[in-house]
Design a protein around this motif. Structure first.
Motif, PDB file in Angstrom:
ATOM      1  N   PRO A 132       6.750   8.417   2.964  1.00 36.94           N
ATOM      2  CA  PRO A 132       6.185   7.463   2.008  1.00 36.94           C
ATOM      3  C   PRO A 132       7.243   6.598   1.313  1.00 36.94           C
ATOM      4  O   PRO A 132       6.953   5.481   0.897  1.00 36.94           O
ATOM      5  CB  PRO A 132       5.473   8.335   0.982  1.00 36.94           C
ATOM      6  N   ALA A 133       8.471   7.086   1.227  1.00 38.65           N
ATOM      7  CA  ALA A 133       9.538   6.304   0.597  1.00 38.65           C
ATOM      8  C   ALA A 133      10.079   5.223   1.533  1.00 38.65           C
ATOM      9  O   ALA A 133      10.729   4.279   1.084  1.00 38.65           O
ATOM     10  CB  ALA A 133      10.671   7.228   0.153  1.00 38.65           C
ATOM     11  N   ALA A 134       9.848   5.367   2.832  1.00 39.20           N
ATOM     12  CA  ALA A 134      10.321   4.398   3.830  1.00 39.20           C
ATOM     13  C   ALA A 134       9.258   4.280   4.927  1.00 39.20           C
ATOM     14  O   ALA A 134       9.441   4.775   6.031  1.00 39.20           O
ATOM     15  CB  ALA A 134      11.658   4.843   4.402  1.00 39.20           C
ATOM     16  N   PRO A 135       8.120   3.619   4.623  1.00 38.42           N
ATOM     17  CA  PRO A 135       6.990   3.648   5.552  1.00 38.42           C
ATOM     18  C   PRO A 135       7.031   2.625   6.689  1.00 38.42           C
ATOM     19  O   PRO A 135       6.061   2.519   7.430  1.00 38.42           O
ATOM     20  CB  PRO A 135       5.807   3.357   4.618  1.00 38.42           C
ATOM     21  N   GLU A 136       8.131   1.924   6.871  1.00 38.97           N
ATOM     22  CA  GLU A 136       8.195   0.924   7.933  1.00 38.97           C
ATOM     23  C   GLU A 136       8.034   1.597   9.306  1.00 38.97           C
ATOM     24  O   GLU A 136       8.607   2.645   9.554  1.00 38.97           O
ATOM     25  CB  GLU A 136       9.525   0.170   7.893  1.00 38.97           C
ATOM     26  N   PRO A 137       7.263   0.968  10.211  1.00 44.84           N
ATOM     27  CA  PRO A 137       7.017   1.580  11.527  1.00 44.84           C
ATOM     28  C   PRO A 137       8.282   1.959  12.289  1.00 44.84           C
ATOM     29  O   PRO A 137       8.284   2.961  13.004  1.00 44.84           O
ATOM     30  CB  PRO A 137       6.223   0.507  12.271  1.00 44.84           C
ATOM     31  N   GLU A 138       9.334   1.205  12.161  1.00 44.68           N
ATOM     32  CA  GLU A 138      10.563   1.553  12.888  1.00 44.68           C
ATOM     33  C   GLU A 138      11.203   2.839  12.361  1.00 44.68           C
ATOM     34  O   GLU A 138      12.086   3.402  13.000  1.00 44.68           O
ATOM     35  CB  GLU A 138      11.568   0.385  12.858  1.00 44.68           C
ATOM     36  N   ARG A 139      10.738   3.348  11.233  1.00 44.80           N
ATOM     37  CA  ARG A 139      11.264   4.598  10.672  1.00 44.80           C
ATOM     38  C   ARG A 139      10.342   5.788  10.923  1.00 44.80           C
ATOM     39  O   ARG A 139      10.667   6.906  10.546  1.00 44.80           O
ATOM     40  CB  ARG A 139      11.529   4.411   9.182  1.00 44.80           C
ATOM     41  N   TRP A 140       9.190   5.540  11.522  1.00 42.77           N
ATOM     42  CA  TRP A 140       8.280   6.641  11.831  1.00 42.77           C
ATOM     43  C   TRP A 140       8.928   7.560  12.852  1.00 42.77           C
ATOM     44  O   TRP A 140       9.661   7.127  13.733  1.00 42.77           O
ATOM     45  CB  TRP A 140       6.977   6.132  12.412  1.00 42.77           C
ATOM     46  N   ASP A 189      -0.555   8.589  -5.934  1.00 40.45           N
ATOM     47  CA  ASP A 189      -0.266   9.856  -6.591  1.00 40.45           C
ATOM     48  C   ASP A 189      -1.126   9.911  -7.849  1.00 40.45           C
ATOM     49  O   ASP A 189      -0.758   9.367  -8.891  1.00 40.45           O
ATOM     50  CB  ASP A 189       1.219   9.958  -6.939  1.00 40.45           C
ATOM     51  N   VAL A 190      -2.282  10.563  -7.740  1.00 39.87           N
ATOM     52  CA  VAL A 190      -3.205  10.591  -8.866  1.00 39.87           C
ATOM     53  C   VAL A 190      -2.689  11.463 -10.005  1.00 39.87           C
ATOM     54  O   VAL A 190      -3.015  11.225 -11.164  1.00 39.87           O
ATOM     55  CB  VAL A 190      -4.623  11.041  -8.426  1.00 39.87           C
ATOM     56  N   ARG A 191      -1.869  12.462  -9.683  1.00 38.01           N
ATOM     57  CA  ARG A 191      -1.299  13.297 -10.749  1.00 38.01           C
ATOM     58  C   ARG A 191      -0.340  12.495 -11.615  1.00 38.01           C
ATOM     59  O   ARG A 191      -0.300  12.664 -12.821  1.00 38.01           O
ATOM     60  CB  ARG A 191      -0.599  14.519 -10.173  1.00 38.01           C
ATOM     61  N   ALA A 192       0.432  11.607 -10.990  1.00 32.15           N
ATOM     62  CA  ALA A 192       1.386  10.786 -11.734  1.00 32.15           C
ATOM     63  C   ALA A 192       0.719   9.551 -12.343  1.00 32.15           C
ATOM     64  O   ALA A 192       1.309   8.873 -13.177  1.00 32.15           O
ATOM     65  CB  ALA A 192       2.541  10.355 -10.833  1.00 32.15           C
ATOM     66  N   GLY A 193      -0.498   9.251 -11.879  1.00 28.52           N
ATOM     67  CA  GLY A 193      -1.210   8.102 -12.409  1.00 28.52           C
ATOM     68  C   GLY A 193      -0.663   6.766 -11.934  1.00 28.52           C
ATOM     69  O   GLY A 193      -0.904   5.741 -12.561  1.00 28.52           O
ATOM     70  N   THR A 194       0.059   6.775 -10.827  1.00 27.28           N
ATOM     71  CA  THR A 194       0.611   5.526 -10.305  1.00 27.28           C
ATOM     72  C   THR A 194      -0.466   4.764  -9.532  1.00 27.28           C
ATOM     73  O   THR A 194      -1.404   5.369  -9.018  1.00 27.28           O
ATOM     74  CB  THR A 194       1.816   5.803  -9.377  1.00 27.28           C
ATOM     75  N   PRO A 195      -0.332   3.459  -9.441  1.00 23.59           N
ATOM     76  CA  PRO A 195      -1.334   2.692  -8.680  1.00 23.59           C
ATOM     77  C   PRO A 195      -1.186   2.940  -7.178  1.00 23.59           C
ATOM     78  O   PRO A 195      -0.115   3.329  -6.705  1.00 23.59           O
ATOM     79  CB  PRO A 195      -1.004   1.241  -9.035  1.00 23.59           C
ATOM     80  N   PRO A 196      -2.246   2.690  -6.428  1.00 19.26           N
ATOM     81  CA  PRO A 196      -2.153   2.830  -4.962  1.00 19.26           C
ATOM     82  C   PRO A 196      -1.127   1.857  -4.397  1.00 19.26           C
ATOM     83  O   PRO A 196      -0.926   0.768  -4.922  1.00 19.26           O
ATOM     84  CB  PRO A 196      -3.555   2.463  -4.475  1.00 19.26           C
ATOM     85  N   ARG A 197      -0.473   2.293  -3.310  1.00 21.87           N
ATOM     86  CA  ARG A 197       0.475   1.403  -2.634  1.00 21.87           C
ATOM     87  C   ARG A 197       0.273   1.533  -1.133  1.00 21.87           C
ATOM     88  O   ARG A 197      -0.130   2.578  -0.623  1.00 21.87           O
ATOM     89  CB  ARG A 197       1.913   1.703  -3.025  1.00 21.87           C
TER      90      ARG A 197
END
Length: 136
Positions: free
Chosen positions: A52-60, A7-15
């Motif tokens: 993005p808050a729960a990116p585990e494959p079993e949650r896709w 989130d470049v607007r928030a300035g958070t690091p990549p995850r």
């Protein structure tokens, strides 16, 4: 491959959204959500939505399931999903709703290469070409 989000607007690091999985991932933003074409657990390809808050494959959430033909690309246009498949050395474009139910097929001539993309509200650009016919 890996998929990272920042989130470049928030300035958070990549995850990392996807990391350490032996598969290919082609992410894009669709209406503010992350949609990906992938061959993870689907060698012929499928389309999934990743939270993005729960990116585990079993949650896709799978929105276009794997089929017998290879999924080459997809586009979401006016609430419909247009999925481009390779079928017998030619392209087919099938239309799905957001539940993954097939709604129809774009009428294409035989033995062509085709692609489709959104071009504004209510608009799409369809490109069709072959060895015997110029691009249209």
């Amino acid at each position: 491959s890996e998929v990272w989000l920042q989130d470049v607007r928030a300035g958070t690091p990549p995850r990392a959204l996807v990391r350490g999985l032996d598969a290919h991932f082609f992410p894009r933003f669709v209406d503010g959500a992350i949609w990906m074409r992938t061959d993870y657990d689907a060698p012929m390809g499928r389309v999934v939505i990743v939270d993005p808050a729960a990116p585990e494959p079993e949650r896709w959430r799978t929105v276009v399931a794997e089929r017998d033909d290879y999924l080459e690309d997809f586009a979401r246009i006016d609430g419909q999903i247009f999925a481009t498949y390779v079928h017998d050395a030619s392209h087919r474009i099938l239309i799905f709703d957001d539940t993954g139910a097939e709604q129809g097929e774009v009428d294409l001539p035989p033995r062509v290469s085709a692609s489709i993309r959104g071009d504004g509200p209510g608009m799409a650009e369809l490109t069709v070409q072959s060895f015997t016919m110029p691009a249209t």
